[in-house]
Design a protein around this motif. Structure first.
Motif, PDB file in Angstrom:
ATOM      1  N   SER A   6       7.458  -4.874   5.767  1.00 47.95           N
ATOM      2  CA  SER A   6       6.855  -5.939   4.967  1.00 47.95           C
ATOM      3  C   SER A   6       5.648  -5.421   4.193  1.00 47.95           C
ATOM      4  O   SER A   6       5.379  -5.853   3.070  1.00 47.95           O
ATOM      5  CB  SER A   6       6.453  -7.112   5.864  1.00 47.95           C
ATOM      6  N   ARG A   7       4.939  -4.442   4.777  1.00 50.24           N
ATOM      7  CA  ARG A   7       3.803  -3.863   4.044  1.00 50.24           C
ATOM      8  C   ARG A   7       4.283  -3.080   2.838  1.00 50.24           C
ATOM      9  O   ARG A   7       3.657  -3.075   1.783  1.00 50.24           O
ATOM     10  CB  ARG A   7       2.996  -2.941   4.966  1.00 50.24           C
ATOM     11  N   LEU A   8       5.436  -2.376   3.021  1.00 46.44           N
ATOM     12  CA  LEU A   8       5.993  -1.609   1.909  1.00 46.44           C
ATOM     13  C   LEU A   8       6.375  -2.523   0.754  1.00 46.44           C
ATOM     14  O   LEU A   8       6.077  -2.238  -0.406  1.00 46.44           O
ATOM     15  CB  LEU A   8       7.233  -0.839   2.375  1.00 46.44           C
ATOM     16  N   ILE A   9       7.017  -3.648   1.094  1.00 46.78           N
ATOM     17  CA  ILE A   9       7.404  -4.602   0.041  1.00 46.78           C
ATOM     18  C   ILE A   9       6.158  -5.127  -0.663  1.00 46.78           C
ATOM     19  O   ILE A   9       6.102  -5.240  -1.889  1.00 46.78           O
ATOM     20  CB  ILE A   9       8.215  -5.765   0.656  1.00 46.78           C
ATOM     21  N   CYS A  14       3.485  -5.659  -7.535  1.00 48.87           N
ATOM     22  CA  CYS A  14       2.143  -5.547  -8.079  1.00 48.87           C
ATOM     23  C   CYS A  14       1.552  -6.954  -8.159  1.00 48.87           C
ATOM     24  O   CYS A  14       2.176  -7.872  -8.666  1.00 48.87           O
ATOM     25  CB  CYS A  14       2.201  -4.901  -9.445  1.00 48.87           C
ATOM     26  N   GLU A  15       0.365  -7.100  -7.612  1.00 49.32           N
ATOM     27  CA  GLU A  15      -0.214  -8.434  -7.560  1.00 49.32           C
ATOM     28  C   GLU A  15      -0.845  -8.840  -8.885  1.00 49.32           C
ATOM     29  O   GLU A  15      -1.374  -8.005  -9.609  1.00 49.32           O
ATOM     30  CB  GLU A  15      -1.297  -8.484  -6.474  1.00 49.32           C
ATOM     31  N   VAL A 182       4.043   6.404   1.032  1.00 47.95           N
ATOM     32  CA  VAL A 182       4.794   6.001   2.225  1.00 47.95           C
ATOM     33  C   VAL A 182       4.630   7.024   3.340  1.00 47.95           C
ATOM     34  O   VAL A 182       4.410   6.662   4.513  1.00 47.95           O
ATOM     35  CB  VAL A 182       6.284   5.810   1.866  1.00 47.95           C
ATOM     36  N   ILE A 183       4.698   8.308   2.986  1.00 45.51           N
ATOM     37  CA  ILE A 183       4.543   9.340   4.013  1.00 45.51           C
ATOM     38  C   ILE A 183       3.164   9.247   4.651  1.00 45.51           C
ATOM     39  O   ILE A 183       3.004   9.356   5.873  1.00 45.51           O
ATOM     40  CB  ILE A 183       4.797  10.736   3.415  1.00 45.51           C
ATOM     41  N   MET A 184       2.138   9.003   3.808  1.00 52.74           N
ATOM     42  CA  MET A 184       0.783   8.893   4.351  1.00 52.74           C
ATOM     43  C   MET A 184       0.661   7.688   5.289  1.00 52.74           C
ATOM     44  O   MET A 184       0.019   7.761   6.334  1.00 52.74           O
ATOM     45  CB  MET A 184      -0.239   8.761   3.215  1.00 52.74           C
ATOM     46  N   GLU A 185       1.317   6.568   4.919  1.00 56.62           N
ATOM     47  CA  GLU A 185       1.257   5.379   5.773  1.00 56.62           C
ATOM     48  C   GLU A 185       1.915   5.648   7.121  1.00 56.62           C
ATOM     49  O   GLU A 185       1.387   5.273   8.171  1.00 56.62           O
ATOM     50  CB  GLU A 185       1.947   4.189   5.084  1.00 56.62           C
TER      51      GLU A 185
ATOM     52  N   ILE B  68      17.480   0.817  -0.826  1.00 58.56           N
ATOM     53  CA  ILE B  68      18.544   0.279   0.028  1.00 58.56           C
ATOM     54  C   ILE B  68      17.929  -0.540   1.153  1.00 58.56           C
ATOM     55  O   ILE B  68      18.350  -1.657   1.441  1.00 58.56           O
ATOM     56  CB  ILE B  68      19.402   1.434   0.594  1.00 58.56           C
ATOM     57  N   ILE B  69      16.890   0.005   1.786  1.00 59.32           N
ATOM     58  CA  ILE B  69      16.292  -0.691   2.936  1.00 59.32           C
ATOM     59  C   ILE B  69      15.570  -1.953   2.492  1.00 59.32           C
ATOM     60  O   ILE B  69      15.723  -3.028   3.066  1.00 59.32           O
ATOM     61  CB  ILE B  69      15.325   0.263   3.678  1.00 59.32           C
ATOM     62  N   VAL B  70      14.778  -1.828   1.403  1.00 61.85           N
ATOM     63  CA  VAL B  70      13.902  -2.933   1.025  1.00 61.85           C
ATOM     64  C   VAL B  70      14.642  -4.033   0.271  1.00 61.85           C
ATOM     65  O   VAL B  70      14.478  -5.223   0.548  1.00 61.85           O
ATOM     66  CB  VAL B  70      12.719  -2.391   0.200  1.00 61.85           C
TER      67      VAL B  70
END
Lengths: 228, 73
Positions: A6-9, A14-15, A182-185, B68-70
């Motif tokens: 959900s954080r990724l989404i 963009c807000e 994403v990798i850093m997260e 695909i995942i999101v």
């Protein structure tokens, strides 16, 4: 894991910061505001560095400014060659903008290059410049003739190039910035201290600047190919 | 959800090409430096650029797997 998804989404979207109340409301996104901040930083630095320039007895400030300008423009000039010298200032500006946009995440802002709209705009500007430069330098007849070079059967591929080039430019930039994020997260989730700082040097600093370089390099390659 | 995870994993298989490509590029760069140590600066810039370009395919795989995942969930 569900929290991370959900954080990724949330990061992918963009807000909207605020809405300009004309023409039925224009949404101003976060990436646009951060771009304004970058512009302000660059403009203030330019004003600071170019105040009272002299020919003789230069100050330290001017020496630094001259070093930055000659190094960056020399680098771009080496990529594009002698014929494309008119495009060096534009490419250097893009280099500065993408470079700062990629590493501004270190200062707590959201990198504008993580918004797909920004990278699409940059790629469209690049392909318009490439084709415009080709038209300007070659004239319409030779520009059209470029599409049937080296042989006529290549025409569909040459036309396809007009789409795939900007697509790969924008996807490369977007994917790299997002991938690094994403990798850093994930890394912060596994080891919350010390280790992320080390990897941040690679993913945020090195990779960000490298992608700015690659973007400008490819654009200058396309330009020098189009005007020869 | 389980099949989605399998699909995302398959999408990342494309990163194989990027790995092989960067490996070949680095191998030849090492050879070139061994042959002409004085040209190592130029070779390094070319290598980093080539790696960044080859890496892009792996990045596309990553973006597709993420989508695909999101998006499909």
């Amino acid at each position: 894991m569900g929290e991370l998804a959900s954080r990724l989404i949330e990061e992918l979207n963009c807000e909207t910061v605020f809405t300009i109340p004309i023409f039925g409301g224009i949404d101003v996104y976060e990436s646009v505001v951060v771009t304004w901040i970058i512009s302000v930083i660059l403009i203030l630095l330019s004003i600071f560095f170019t105040r009272n320039l002299k020919v003789n007895n230069i100050s330290k400030r001017q020496a630094i400014a001259e070093l930055i300008v000659t190094k960056l423009m020399g680098m771009v000039k080496k990529m594009i060659g002698e014929e494309g010298e008119a495009y060096v200032p534009y490419l250097t500006t893009i280099l500065l903008y993408i470079g700062i946009a990629n590493i501004i995440g270190l200062f707590g802002f959201k990198p504008p290059t993580k918004d797909l709209n920004v990278t699409i705009a940059l790629a469209l500007m690049s392909i318009l410049l490439v084709e415009g430069a080709g038209l300007y330098h070659l004239g319409i007849k030779r520009w059209l003739h470029k599409f049937i070079e080296p042989i006529a059967i290549m025409t569909p591929f040459n036309i396809l190039d007009l789409v795939t080039r900007p697509l790969s430019l924008c996807m490369r930039l977007f994917g790299n910035v997002l991938g690094a994020f994403v990798i850093m997260e994930l890394l912060k989730l596994v080891v919350p201290f010390v280790v992320p700082a080390v990897f941040s040097c690679y993913f945020d600093l090195f990779d960000g600047l490298l992608q700015a370089y690659v973007f400008v390099f490819l654009t200058s390659l396309y330009i020098s190919e189009a005007i020869e | 959800m389980n099949l989605l995870a399998v699909g995302a994993g398959l999408a990342v298989f494309g990163a194989l090409g990027a790995g092989i490509g960067i490996g070949i590029a680095t191998g030849h760069a090492t050879e070139a430096v061994a042959r002409q140590p004085e040209a190592s600066g130029d070779i390094r810039t070319t290598l980093i650029l080539g790696c960044a370009l080859a890496e892009a395919t792996a990045i596309y795989c990553f973006v597709i797997a993420l989508m695909i995942i999101v998006m499909l969930k």
